[in-house]
Design a protein around this motif. Structure first.
Motif, mmCIF file in Angstrom:
data_model
loop_
_atom_site.group_PDB
_atom_site.id
_atom_site.type_symbol
_atom_site.label_atom_id
_atom_site.label_comp_id
_atom_site.label_asym_id
_atom_site.label_seq_id
_atom_site.Cartn_x
_atom_site.Cartn_y
_atom_site.Cartn_z
ATOM 1 N N LEU A 76 0.656 -0.814 0.084
ATOM 2 C CA LEU A 76 -0.280 -0.198 0.047
ATOM 3 C C LEU A 76 0.904 1.076 0.471
ATOM 4 O O LEU A 76 1.741 1.159 0.138
ATOM 5 C CB LEU A 76 -0.773 0.286 1.319
ATOM 6 C CG LEU A 76 -1.988 -0.821 1.107
ATOM 7 C CD1 LEU A 76 -2.646 -0.734 2.179
ATOM 8 C CD2 LEU A 76 -3.222 -1.378 0.087
ATOM 9 N N THR A 77 0.679 2.008 -0.610
ATOM 10 C CA THR A 77 1.256 3.455 -0.276
ATOM 11 C C THR A 77 0.492 4.432 0.767
ATOM 12 O O THR A 77 -0.254 3.808 1.051
ATOM 13 C CB THR A 77 0.744 4.580 -1.497
ATOM 14 O OG1 THR A 77 -0.983 4.513 -1.820
ATOM 15 C CG2 THR A 77 0.999 3.606 -3.505
ATOM 16 N N GLN A 78 1.161 5.113 0.925
ATOM 17 C CA GLN A 78 0.941 5.941 2.174
ATOM 18 C C GLN A 78 -0.792 6.573 2.398
ATOM 19 O O GLN A 78 -1.115 6.557 3.174
ATOM 20 C CB GLN A 78 1.524 6.832 2.683
ATOM 21 C CG GLN A 78 1.487 8.483 3.440
ATOM 22 C CD GLN A 78 0.424 8.941 3.961
ATOM 23 O OE1 GLN A 78 0.504 9.344 2.078
ATOM 24 N NE2 GLN A 78 -0.139 9.543 4.512
ATOM 25 N N LYS A 79 -1.005 7.063 1.263
ATOM 26 C CA LYS A 79 -2.074 7.624 0.439
ATOM 27 C C LYS A 79 -3.056 6.508 0.938
ATOM 28 O O LYS A 79 -4.209 6.716 1.744
ATOM 29 C CB LYS A 79 -2.417 8.597 -1.090
ATOM 30 C CG LYS A 79 -1.799 9.722 -0.891
ATOM 31 C CD LYS A 79 -2.213 9.805 -2.509
ATOM 32 C CE LYS A 79 -1.442 11.759 -2.169
ATOM 33 N NZ LYS A 79 0.303 11.551 -2.235
ATOM 34 N N ILE A 95 -9.988 -6.360 4.550
ATOM 35 C CA ILE A 95 -9.685 -5.127 4.257
ATOM 36 C C ILE A 95 -9.691 -4.337 6.176
ATOM 37 O O ILE A 95 -9.128 -3.069 6.160
ATOM 38 C CB ILE A 95 -11.147 -3.803 3.943
ATOM 39 C CG1 ILE A 95 -9.758 -2.624 2.835
ATOM 40 C CG2 ILE A 95 -11.787 -3.625 4.411
ATOM 41 C CD1 ILE A 95 -9.627 -3.467 1.796
ATOM 42 N N LEU A 96 -9.883 -4.805 6.650
ATOM 43 C CA LEU A 96 -10.569 -3.964 8.515
ATOM 44 C C LEU A 96 -9.650 -4.339 9.576
ATOM 45 O O LEU A 96 -9.349 -4.106 10.444
ATOM 46 C CB LEU A 96 -12.223 -4.264 8.994
ATOM 47 C CG LEU A 96 -12.936 -4.563 7.789
ATOM 48 C CD1 LEU A 96 -13.852 -5.481 9.153
ATOM 49 C CD2 LEU A 96 -13.116 -2.905 7.465
ATOM 50 N N LYS A 97 -8.313 -3.794 9.139
ATOM 51 C CA LYS A 97 -6.913 -4.287 10.045
ATOM 52 C C LYS A 97 -7.062 -2.822 10.944
ATOM 53 O O LYS A 97 -7.073 -1.445 10.382
ATOM 54 C CB LYS A 97 -5.091 -4.065 9.317
ATOM 55 C CG LYS A 97 -4.238 -4.153 9.500
ATOM 56 C CD LYS A 97 -3.225 -4.268 8.902
ATOM 57 C CE LYS A 97 -1.701 -4.021 9.897
ATOM 58 N NZ LYS A 97 -0.805 -4.610 9.128
ATOM 59 N N ASP A 98 -6.662 -2.824 12.074
ATOM 60 C CA ASP A 98 -6.270 -1.892 13.189
ATOM 61 C C ASP A 98 -6.033 -0.498 12.495
ATOM 62 O O ASP A 98 -6.610 0.523 12.708
ATOM 63 C CB ASP A 98 -5.972 -2.428 14.345
ATOM 64 C CG ASP A 98 -7.143 -3.142 14.771
ATOM 65 O OD1 ASP A 98 -8.252 -3.360 14.379
ATOM 66 O OD2 ASP A 98 -6.852 -3.901 15.703
ATOM 67 N N ASN A 99 -5.229 -0.372 11.824
ATOM 68 C CA ASN A 99 -4.658 -0.054 11.768
ATOM 69 C C ASN A 99 -3.423 0.281 10.699
ATOM 70 O O ASN A 99 -1.925 -0.089 10.175
ATOM 71 C CB ASN A 99 -3.742 1.127 12.397
ATOM 72 C CG ASN A 99 -3.074 2.624 11.630
ATOM 73 O OD1 ASN A 99 -3.413 4.027 11.658
ATOM 74 N ND2 ASN A 99 -1.281 2.741 12.046
ATOM 75 N N TRP A 100 -4.109 0.654 8.946
ATOM 76 C CA TRP A 100 -3.054 0.554 7.614
ATOM 77 C C TRP A 100 -1.964 1.034 7.772
ATOM 78 O O TRP A 100 -2.753 2.531 8.549
ATOM 79 C CB TRP A 100 -3.631 0.054 6.648
ATOM 80 C CG TRP A 100 -5.167 -0.907 6.411
ATOM 81 C CD1 TRP A 100 -5.818 -0.688 6.561
ATOM 82 C CD2 TRP A 100 -4.959 -2.290 6.148
ATOM 83 N NE1 TRP A 100 -6.558 -2.082 6.510
ATOM 84 C CE2 TRP A 100 -5.488 -3.063 5.769
ATOM 85 C CE3 TRP A 100 -3.328 -2.828 5.694
ATOM 86 C CZ2 TRP A 100 -5.765 -4.122 5.020
ATOM 87 C CZ3 TRP A 100 -3.336 -4.139 5.088
ATOM 88 C CH2 TRP A 100 -4.685 -4.776 5.215
ATOM 89 N N GLU A 101 -0.716 0.683 7.213
ATOM 90 C CA GLU A 101 0.456 1.807 7.217
ATOM 91 C C GLU A 101 1.323 1.791 5.794
ATOM 92 O O GLU A 101 1.164 0.539 4.920
ATOM 93 C CB GLU A 101 2.020 1.267 8.547
ATOM 94 C CG GLU A 101 1.003 1.721 9.932
ATOM 95 C CD GLU A 101 1.882 1.166 11.014
ATOM 96 O OE1 GLU A 101 2.985 0.870 10.334
ATOM 97 O OE2 GLU A 101 2.003 1.509 12.022
ATOM 98 N N GLU A 102 1.861 2.492 4.829
ATOM 99 C CA GLU A 102 2.016 2.647 4.147
ATOM 100 C C GLU A 102 3.444 1.687 3.921
ATOM 101 O O GLU A 102 3.715 0.858 5.447
ATOM 102 C CB GLU A 102 3.598 3.710 4.461
ATOM 103 C CG GLU A 102 4.106 3.036 2.656
ATOM 104 C CD GLU A 102 4.799 4.779 2.388
ATOM 105 O OE1 GLU A 102 5.427 4.877 1.248
ATOM 106 O OE2 GLU A 102 4.914 6.078 3.426
#
Length: 563
Positions: free
Chosen positions: A166-169, A192-199
């Motif tokens: 994933l990109t940051q955006k 798609i429901l990870k607690d906090n997606w990161e770049e």
């Protein structure tokens, strides 16, 4: 006095410094170019052409790749428009816009008192139209493709099955919409429901890969029938939506005649209704060529004032006269009549802003008897494709099809759900765009190709809902009137007026203090667009030496690729 002080405060907020370089030159290649909203999708398209594919082949591959790596707009659950120019000069337009389900009705978003039920046309199962993307790509390949169909779908399958970073955006957007995904999907979309997606996090979409495999192996039947159709119909039943297996089976993309017209020494080729983009763009360019915009300069007060006033009048016409030509007699020739267009500017004042309440849609001469993502492609032979495809709002209806991992569109909001009532982009509509079973909703998508001296000159388009038309218009002028390179033309700050609401939406710093103050004194209300900017464009310019320059929008993760 208080109102004037308030708008002065807003005005100052729009005058911050723009840091995008106007004279920046983008990627230059010798033979072929793809510019899209995601670097992985652009790379897929370039690789297809390296393997001998043409622009149409690359367009199919990019469309499916975007459905994986750019889920907020790339799609198989939405639709779009495509304009194509072959190396021999022949042109075509493909309409794979979504359609209203057979059970749709004009008052479906109104309560018993006839008032609009807020949000019903924007989020959830009732917001979705019948998807057109897959059938559109199949029809494009059948007429213009050269490589095997399976070869074009496989890169998207690989991206979905193996995962992609994933990109940051994109990580931030997945986090922002987490609660919507839960609320508007009938079965909790855990993938798609990870607690906090990161770049840099990897997103894998195994069930979407299986859907794409069915499309690869079965073609149209892999989406509009069988397992995938069963999954869509089951999702609709659980969520109270209207799309049935019969709706899916009945969907057909349509080849249409492009809209074309002259602007100075350029020939402009764009999308006809049910897109409003081609007609509105040509109206804007016809108006502009009657004024010395090049002499006035980029973003000067006279230049910006003219463009705003032209946009105000063109969007008034859009509200009244444009809709699906299969259901409504759109007065295309009348709207493009040069005398009619000149009359629309008869009350234009160089020193004063018009009042939108006093600007009414015109009465065009009767015809004579008998956000949003965009990608641009040019192949080594000189064939060009301009494609705008969408779910409408970011992530569409926010509804995932359980067992398939793709999102449904919310294109039903693009209909006029009640005459005079604005949609989510603030656009006003009337009877021409009223809901009807099987009807295509009006769009602002403006995939466009320009010729100069009979040769390919530019391929351009944008995402951005109602701002698409003005984005494409301003980019074309940035190159043709103001002399910017393709990348600089895409970088340049943008502003937008759409008749109603009666204000100028402006990117931070787009107009500068001097121009902004001058426009304010003329009576324009300027409102800042601080987040994300206006539009996300993808352009390709054919240079005098025959090489290609790509313009990838810095407002997103857009990228150019080629060789």
């Amino acid at each position: 006095m208080i109102k004037r002080i308030f708008f002065l405060f807003i005005l100052v907020g729009t005058c911050g410094c723009m840091h995008r370089e106007l004279h920046e030159v983008g990627l230059v290649t010798n033979k072929a170019m793809v510019v899209s909203a995601h670097p992985l999708a652009s790379a897929v398209g370039a690789e297809i052409m390296k393997q001998g594919g043409n622009a149409a082949d690359a367009a199919v591959a990019v469309q499916f790749a975007l459905a994986v790596v750019y889920p907020d707009a790339g799609n198989i659950g939405g639709g779009g428009f495509l304009v194509l120019r072959q190396q021999d000069g022949s042109t075509a337009a493909l309409d794979y816009r979504e359609k209203a389900p057979a059970a749709a009705r004009p008052d479906m978003y109104l309560n018993e008192e006839g008032e609009v039920i807020e949000g019903l046309s924007e989020k959830g199962h009732m917001a979705a139209g019948v998807p057109g993307t897959v059938d559109g790509m199949i029809k494009l390949h059948a007429r213009y493709g050269s490589l095997p169909w399976a070869m074009l779908v496989q890169p998207a399958i690989d991206l979905a099955a193996n995962g992609f970073p994933l990109t940051q955006k994109e990580a931030r957007k997945l986090n922002d919409y987490r609660l919507d995904f839960i609320r508007y999907s009938s079965i909790r979309p855990e993938f798609i429901l990870k607690d906090n997606w990161e770049e840099g996090d990897t997103l894998r979409l195994g069930e979407l890969a299986q859907v794409l495999e069915r499309i690869r192996d079965q073609g149209r039947a892999g989406f509009y029938a069988g397992t995938t159709a069963d999954l869509i119909a089951a999702e609709m039943k659980r969520g109270g939506g209207l799309i049935t297996k019969e709706d899916l089976a009945a969907y057909e993309a349509i080849w249409r005649e492009p809209i074309s017209g002259k602007y100075e020494n350029y020939n402009v080729i764009s999308m006809p209704p049910p897109s409003s983009g081609g007609i509105a763009l040509l109206q804007l360019l016809h108006i502009t060529q009657n004024y010395p915009v090049a002499e006035w300069g980029l973003h000067t007060a006279p230049s910006a004032h003219l463009k705003i006033e032209a946009e105000r009048r063109v969007y008034a016409d859009r509200a009244k006269h444009l809709g699906d030509p299969d259901y409504y007699d759109v007065p295309v020739r009348g709207l493009l009549d040069t005398a009619y267009i000149r009359r629309s500017m008869a009350d234009f004042s160089p020193g004063k802003a018009s009042d939108s309440d006093k600007i009414a849609p015109g009465v065009p001469v009767p015809p004579e008897s008998p956000n949003t993502t965009h990608y641009s492609i040019v192949d080594p032979a000189g064939n060009a494709v301009s494609v705008t495809t969408t779910l409408n709002s970011s992530y569409g209806a926010k509804t995932f099809v359980a067992g398939a991992q793709f999102l449904l569109n919310n294109e039903m909001d693009d209909f006029s759900i009640k005459p005079g009532y604005p949609n989510s982009y603030g656009l006003i509509g009337g009877e021409a765009n009223a809901i009807a079973p099987g009807k295509r909703m009006l769009s602002s998508m403006t995939p466009t190709i320009l010729e100069k001296d009979g040769k390919l000159f530019m391929v351009v388009g944008s995402m951005g809902g109602s701002t698409i038309i003005t984005t494409v218009y301003q980019i074309i002028l940035n190159v043709t009137a103001h002399g910017l390179p393709m990348q600089g033309a895409v970088n340049a700050g943008r502003f937008h007026h759409q008749w109603k609401p009666d204000w100028v939406l402006s990117e931070w710093g787009a107009l500068g203090m001097k121009t902004s103050l001058s426009l304010w004194w003329k009576g324009h209300k300027i409102v800042p667009k601080p987040e994300g900017g206006i539009g996300r464009a993808a352009g390709i310019l054919v240079l005098p030496n025959g090489k290609l320059e790509g313009g990838a929008d810095p407002r997103g993760d857009d990228a150019a690729a080629g060789f």
